[in-house]
Every structure is written in C-alpha cells, then in structure tokens.
Design a protein around this motif. Structure first.
Motif: not given
Length: 851
Positions: A137, A157, A159-160, A182-184, A204
């Motif tokens: 994550q 998984s 996100e950043s 999921k990386l925004q 994303s």
C-alpha cells in the motif's frame, strides 16, 4: 559441499524434493553466483555466510515464507539481488547489504510493506524494481543517495507515492510508474537529474499537476500512456526534452497548453490513440526530427499542424486518421521518410506531393481505400517505395512516369484493380516485389526495359498472370514465383541465361506442368513446392548445376521419378510429401560426395532405400515412409543422426559395422510398429536412442533386448478417463511420475474414451501430472469431444528439451486446449497446425513458429 571450496557459481534449478540446504553451504567461500529457482518444496534457507557472493537469484519458491536469517551482514559483496515469484513470502528483513547495486522484487503477493527492508541505508543501490506486489500500500521514503533507476509496476494497492518520493533522489535518472490502478496523484518531482519519465496505465490519475510543476531541467524523455482520466497536460517547461509520447489518452481534447511552450530541443513527438483530439496546434519545434500521428479518429486536417516550417523533420508518419481528407503541401526540406497508412478518406495525394521533397528516401502509401491516383513523383532521392492495399488504384501512371534514378526497392501489393504496370525506367532498382495483384494478366511492358541492377524479384498471388516475359536481368540473384495459379510454363521467362541467379523458388503454381532446362551456372538453392501438375523434373535437372547446394522438393504429389542428380556441390536434399515416388533410383545413382543432409518425409509409397555410398552424409531422415520395409546395410561413414520414425512397415534394421555407421550418435525408431529384427546396437555409444511405439520383445533374452524393453517403458500411452460434465481435469496418478523423470524424451500419448490421441509433454501440477483445460481468461471448461477420433502430434523439431514446473494456466481457448496446455507454450507464441499434403487424414501436427 565441503569438497567444492573453489566453486564460483551454483544453481539449484527444478529440485522438487529439496526442502533445505546442508550447513556445508557456508564452506563455499569463493562462491560468486547463487541461483535457487523452481524449488517448490524448499521451506528454509540457512544463514548464508558467503563472503564472495555477488549475485543471488531466488525465484519460484512456493514454500518460502521468510528470508530470515538468510540475508545478513556477511553478504557484504552482494551486488545483485532478485526475488521473484515467492507467493507466500510475508517478510523480508532489513537489508544490510552495503554493496548492493540492483534489487528486483517481483510477484511477491503477500508482502504488505517494504519496511523494514528498505529502512536500512543502501548507499550504493542504483536500480530498484518493484512489480506485481498486489498488497503493498505504501513505499517508505527512499534514502537511496545513489539510486539512478526506479520502476514501480503493477502495484494495485498503491494510492500515493508519498512519502516514497519526498526525499531528494539527486541521482535518479529513470522513473517508471506503470499499472498502479489506485494511484490518484503524483507529488511534485524534485529530481534534478531525471532524464526519463514514463507514466503508463494509471487509470485513476486525472492531472499531471503538481508532478510537472517543478522544473525538470534535465528531462529528455517523457511518455504518458493509457491514462484514461487525464483531460489536460500542463504547459511543459522542459528545456532539455527530446522525446515526447502521448498515447491512449482518451479524455484529452487538446494539446494546448501542452505544446504552447517552446520545446527547442524536442526531436521526437508521438501522438497516438487520443480519440477526442480534433486539432493539433501549429508546431513551433525547430529541432523536431520525427513526428507520428496515429489513431486520431477526430482529426480532420493537418492544418495548422504542418503550416509552420519544420526544417529538420526527417520522419513523418500519419496512420489511421479516418477523417483526414487532404494533407497540405509539405514544406519539409529535410524529410527522408513519409508513411501514410489507413487514411480511409484520402482521395488524392495532391497538394501534399506537389512540393519537391528533394531528400525523401522512403515513401509508404498503404491501405488508403479511396485513393484513385498518385501524382508524378518528383523525388530525386527516393530509394524505397511501397504501395499496398490501394483498392481504387487502376494505374501507376503518372506516378512512375518520372525517372526515379535512385529507387532501389519497389513493392506493389494488394492493389486488386491495378491492371498494368508501366515500363519501369528505374536504373538503380535492386528489389521488386509484386503481390496479390488479382487483375494483372501480364508483366509487359513493366519488364520490357532492362533493369540491369535488379537482384531480387518476387511475383506472388497474381492469379490471372498467364505468362512472364523473357527476363533480361543480368544481375538477378533471387527469383521467387509463388501461387501463380494460371501459369502453365516458365518459358520464355527462363529461356534467357540468368548467369548470376543463386536462389530460385517456385511454389504454389498448381497448373505449372513443366520447368525448362535450367541454364543457371550460379544457382545455389532450388525450391520446388506444391506443384501439383509436375510429373517429372526432366528436363529441368538434365543440365549440370555445378554450384547447387540445396534442393528442396515439397508437395509435388504427382511426381513419379526424379532423374539422376548430377550435382557435385549438393549439400542438402529434401523430398517431402512426394506420394508418387516409389524408389530413389536413379536419383541417388550418381555420386553425391558432398551431400551432408538427406531429408525424406511423407513419401508414403517409397518401398526401398538403395545401397548407396554417401561419404559426407551426416544427417539422414526417413520419416513417415509407411511402405519402407527394410533399411539396407549402407556405407555412411560420416552419419551422426539417423531417423526412421513412423516407417510403419519397417521390419528389420541392419547391423552397424566398423565401416558402415561408425559415427552414429542419434538413432530414432519411434513408431516403427513392425520393427522386430534389430541387430545388436551398442546403446551406450549413442547420445540418443528413441524406440518408442515399437513392439516389445516378448521374451527378452539378450542384454540388448532387455535394455530396449526397459527404455520402452518410458514411452507409455495412457488411457485417461474424465467427466465431461465437470471441469476439464485429466490427472495421471503420481505413481507414473518416475516414468518421466529420467527418460531420453518426455512425450506421452493420452488416449481418451473416444479414442482421441493427444501427444503431450508431461508437466507437473501440484505434485501430479495433469492436463487442465482453461479458456484465455482462466475459467475451467469441459473437455472437448471429437466425434471423429483425431490424433494431435507434436512437431518435435521445435520442442524445448526441458520440464516446466507448472502447466501454463491460460493460453488459448477452444478445442485445442486439451493439447496445448502440455506443450511448453507461453503467451504470445504463434503456432501452426497442419497435416500432410493431399488426401484425407485424422492427424494434426503442431509447431511453434514464433515467440
């Protein structure tokens, strides 16, 4: 291992019963490379005190859960560490590896964090690759002062990238972020040394701010690919940028403000599959050398894109822009290559080619269905011209009326309405290919001019072509005539002397009845393939072809005899699918002293092999000659490989004497169902002996008969049952594993209740041998049922000689799955399914043709 103190490289590969290592491994003080691969039962690796170890690869270890205490301070010289496909690994300890330069972590499904692994300072680490780690994550702040290349791929998984990139990575040159769904957002990049940035499959991400808000003064390459939600790209303040790729950005509507800034050093620009872009602004790119515009379905015009003068542009490609109707006049003084492809609305190349493109060397115009004429080409430097799939073109005038003095290669393909080609005034032409021109009836006046430098001529799939004029081609070296169904004779084409011709291929000319005497003093290769009407090779081979090295005759099913071969330089002879040939006399009556390879396959009616003396023959293949009853005691002192497989009538094999086949290393007698009388063969002297499919001796007495019977046990055929209402699972009991563990080859034949035979390479699935049927998406399917019993046979010339530990899970759907799942095939491979030429049969052969 105590006796291997000087060992420098050690690999444990496919050791299915290995559970742990002996403590003596620590005595390998000089070991530099250690590979542990496909050891599925290995559960524990001890403390590695290997002071000289530089490279460690750990791959496909399905029982390993932790690397403690394996990785320790004692590995202070380790430079390369690779951990791949360890699905149950949950923890990697802190890496105290002071010399580590490259670290790869791939397909580690249960790792949730790279802490504490990366908490230690890896001061010399230059390359870090983390991919296919689905549960990670976050990636901790990277304190890697020497890092030059970072790849983060398929981290579903994440996100950043904070705090990953919060630290200053002053030496980082290459950054690739791929398939992190999921990386925004990506934080502002404080990477003063960054030269290459790739962002791909980030579904994303909606904006490249604040990532590109910082000045990346050294960035040379930027690629943004498959980022579906990005709507705009900010103005690029990238003074060193040389290559920019924007691909599959389905929400982008404009390249403003992206290209509003002056990118003075930009050399390559690619805009691909951006469906909503309607216009591209005027390009103020003084250094641009290559421009690709592809799959831009909303673009209607290249104005104002090309209105500016792009003085250094060398390559322009416009592909699959369906709405473009015209291309403006090209003021491109440096243009060398121009490709126009799949422009379905283009009707004319004017005014595009009205300007003089003095430096243009390559022109390709392909799949422009509405294009009716091409203007006169004033292209003094043109060297290569390809015209393909121009379905409305009826004539190449006035295009070729001008003299293209430097043109070396001309290809005209799939122009179905083209009826004639004008006389070619092409003094420099070296290669000419004409293919699938279904309306062409004659090659006059095209070949009436003398093409003194032409070296290669191919004429293929011109079904109405009836004659080819006499070839006045003094430099011709290669000639191929293929699938010319209306050609009945090669006269007067070959009546002229083609003194430099080295390769002649005539294939698929089903109505060709005779080939004239070949006066070809330089001919080295002759291929005659699928010529159904040819009954004799006279008078073609009556002349002496002193330099001929290769003769291939395939699929000439009505050929009855082959004349005596007066070919003193012949090295390879292949006869394949010649159903009418019953004897090799008088073909082999002449002395062929230099013949090294003789291939005779699928000559079903061949009854005998002559008593010949071939002193240089190294390979003799007599395969699928069903009526061959005996093999004589021939003198083949250089023979190394003899293959008589599937000669089903063969009953005896001669004694190998001190004079006959003293160098024989490989003997294959597979599928010789009647073979019983084999004189003593020293099996120990052979590198390979295949006796599978041959009858066992009922009462083995001699050592030889016992050895053959023992080998024969390794080539079983297994009757397999399955429930067609359940998932497609065919499982051989584990007791049969030993049948395939040390055999010469590891083919088995599975016979289902419908008497379908599937020849397979036996593979290992969860400790058993099995076939599992799955569609390409991984879903299990029922076993197929063939109403007519079929036989699926592997072409063994293209099979890898090693085991796979796991059967590939999702290769291909449909009825073939029962076969291909056990054939060592991988995704993206291409296979060819075929059968013997002519007649009806129930056997299909499978061959891998490309990776």
């Amino acid at each position: 291992m105590s006796g291997l103190q000087n060992l420098e490289e050690l690999s444990f590969w496919r050791c299915p019963e290995l559970i742990t290592f002996d403590d003596s491994i620590v005595l390998l003080g000089k070991l530099k490379i250690l590979n542990i691969i496909n050891c599925g039962e290995l559960k524990y690796i001890p403390l590695l005190k290997l002071a000289s170890l530089k490279k460690l690869t750990l791959s496909n270890l399905y029982s390993i859960k932790s690397f403690s205490p394996m990785l320790n301070e004692a590995l202070d010289k380790l430079q390369f560490l690779e951990v791949i496909w360890c699905p149950f690994l949950k923890y990697i300890p802190p890496l105290k590896l002071t010399s580590l330069k490259t670290l790869t972590l791939s397909h580690i499904d249960r790792i949730k964090s790279l802490s504490p692994m990366l908490d230690e300072s890896l001061d010399k680490l230059k390359i870090l690759m983390v991919e296919y780690c689905a549960k990670i994550q976050t990636i901790p702040s990277l304190k890697l002062p020497s890092l030059e290349e970072l790849t983060l791929s398929n981290l579903s998984s994440i996100e950043s990238l904070s705090p990953t990139l919060d630290e200053s990575l002053d030496k980082l040159k290459i950054l690739e972020v791929d398939d992190c769904g999921k990386l925004q957002t990506i934080p502002s990049l404080k990477l003063p040394s960054l030269e290459e940035l790739t962002l791909s499959n980030l579904s994303s991400i909606e904006s490249l701010s604040p990532m590109l808000d910082e000045s990346l003064d050294k960035l040379k390459i930027l690629k943004v690919v498959d980022c579906a939600k990005i709507q705009t790209i900010p103005s690029l303040k990238l003074p060193s940028l040389e290559e920019l790729t924007l691909s599959n950005l389905s929400s982008i509507e404009s390249l403003s403000p992206t290209l509003d800034e002056s990118l003075d050093k930009l050399k390559i620009l690619k805009v691909v599959e951006c469906a909503k872009i309607q216009t591209i602004p005027s390009l103020k790119l003084p250094s641009l050398e290559e421009l690709t515009l592809s799959n831009l379905s909303s673009i209607e015009s290249l104005s104002p894109t090309l209105d500016e003068s792009l003085d250094k542009l060398k390559i322009l490609k416009v592909v699959e822009c369906a709405k473009i109707q015209t291309i403006p006049s090209l003021k491109l003084p440096s243009l060398e290559e121009l490709t126009l492809r799949y422009l379905s609305s283009i009707e004319s190349l004017s005014p595009m080619l009205d300007e003089s493109l003095d430096k243009l060397k390559i022109l390709k115009v392909v799949d422009c269905a509405k294009l009716q004429t091409i203007p006169s080409l004033k292209l003094p430097s043109l060297e290569k011209l390809r015209l393909g799939s121009l379905s409305s073109i009826q004539s190449l005038s006035p295009m070729l009326d001008e003299s293209l003095d430097k043109l070396k290669s001309l290809k005209v393909l799939f122009c179905k309405k083209l009826q004639t080609i004008p006389s070619l005034k092409l003094p420099s032409l070296e290669k000419l290919r004409l293919g699938s021109l279904s309306s062409i009836q004659s090659l006059s006046p095209m070949l009436d001019e003398s093409l003194d430098k032409l070296k290669s001529l191919k004429v293929l799939f011109c079904k109405k072509l009836q004659t080819i004029p006499s070839l006045k081609l003094p430099s011709l070296e290669k000639l191929r005539l293929g699938s010319l169904s209306s050609i009945q004779s090669l006269s007067p084409m070959l009546d002229e002397s083609l003194d430099k011709l080295k390769i002649l291929m005539v294939d698929g000319c089903e109505n060709l009845q005779a080939i004239p005497s070949l006066k070809l003093p330089s001919l080295e290769q002759l291929w005659l393939v699928i010529l159904f009407s040819i009954q004799s090779l006279s008078p073609m081979l009556d002349e002496s072809l002193d330099k001929l090295k290769i003769l291939e005759v395939h699929g000439c099913v009505n050929l009855q005899t082959i004349p005596s071969l007066k070919l003193p330089s012949l090295e390879k002879l292949t006869l394949k699918g010649l159903y009418g040939i019953k004897s090799l006399s008088p073909m082999l009556d002449e002395s062929l002293d230099k013949l090294k390879v003789l291939n005779i396959r699928y000559c079903y009616d061949l009854c005998s092999f002559p008593h010949v003396m071939l002193p240089s023959l190294e390979i003799l293949n007599l395969l699928y000659c069903y009526f061959l009853e005996s093999f004589p005691p021939v003198m083949l002192p250089s023979l190394e490989i003899l293959d008589l497989s599937y000669c089903k009538s063969l009953e005896s094999f001669p004694r190998i004497t001190s004079r006959s086949m003293t160098k024989l290393k490989i003997l294959r007698l597979e599928g010789c169902e009647k073979l019983r009388n084999i004189h003593a063969i020293n099996v120990d002297s052979l590198d390979e002996f295949d006796y599978s499919g041959c009858p066992l001796a009922n009462n083995p007495v001699t050592d030889f008969e016992k050895a053959v019977n023992k080998l024969r046990q390794k080539y079983r055929s297994y009757i397999v049952e399955y429930d067609t209402e359940e998932v497609g699972l065919l499982m051989l009991p584990n007791m049969f594993a030993k049948d395939f563990w040390d055999q010469i080859t590891h083919f088995a034949t599975l016979i289902d209740p419908k008497n379908n035979k599937f020849e397979v390479l036996v593979e290992r699935v969860n400790g058993h041998f099995a076939i599992i049927l799955k569609v390409r998406f991984g879903k299990k399917v029922k076993c197929p049922v063939f109403n007519l019993p079929m036989q699926f046979v592997i072409d063994k010339t293209s099979v890898q000689p090693t085991f796979n530990n796991i059967v590939p899970s999702s290769l291909i759907g449909g009825k073939w799955k029962l076969f291909v799942d056990c054939c060592n095939l991988y995704e993206e491979m291409r296979m060819r399914f075929g059968a013997p030429v002519g007649g009806k049969n129930t056997a299909l052969y499978v061959k891998v043709v490309a990776n």
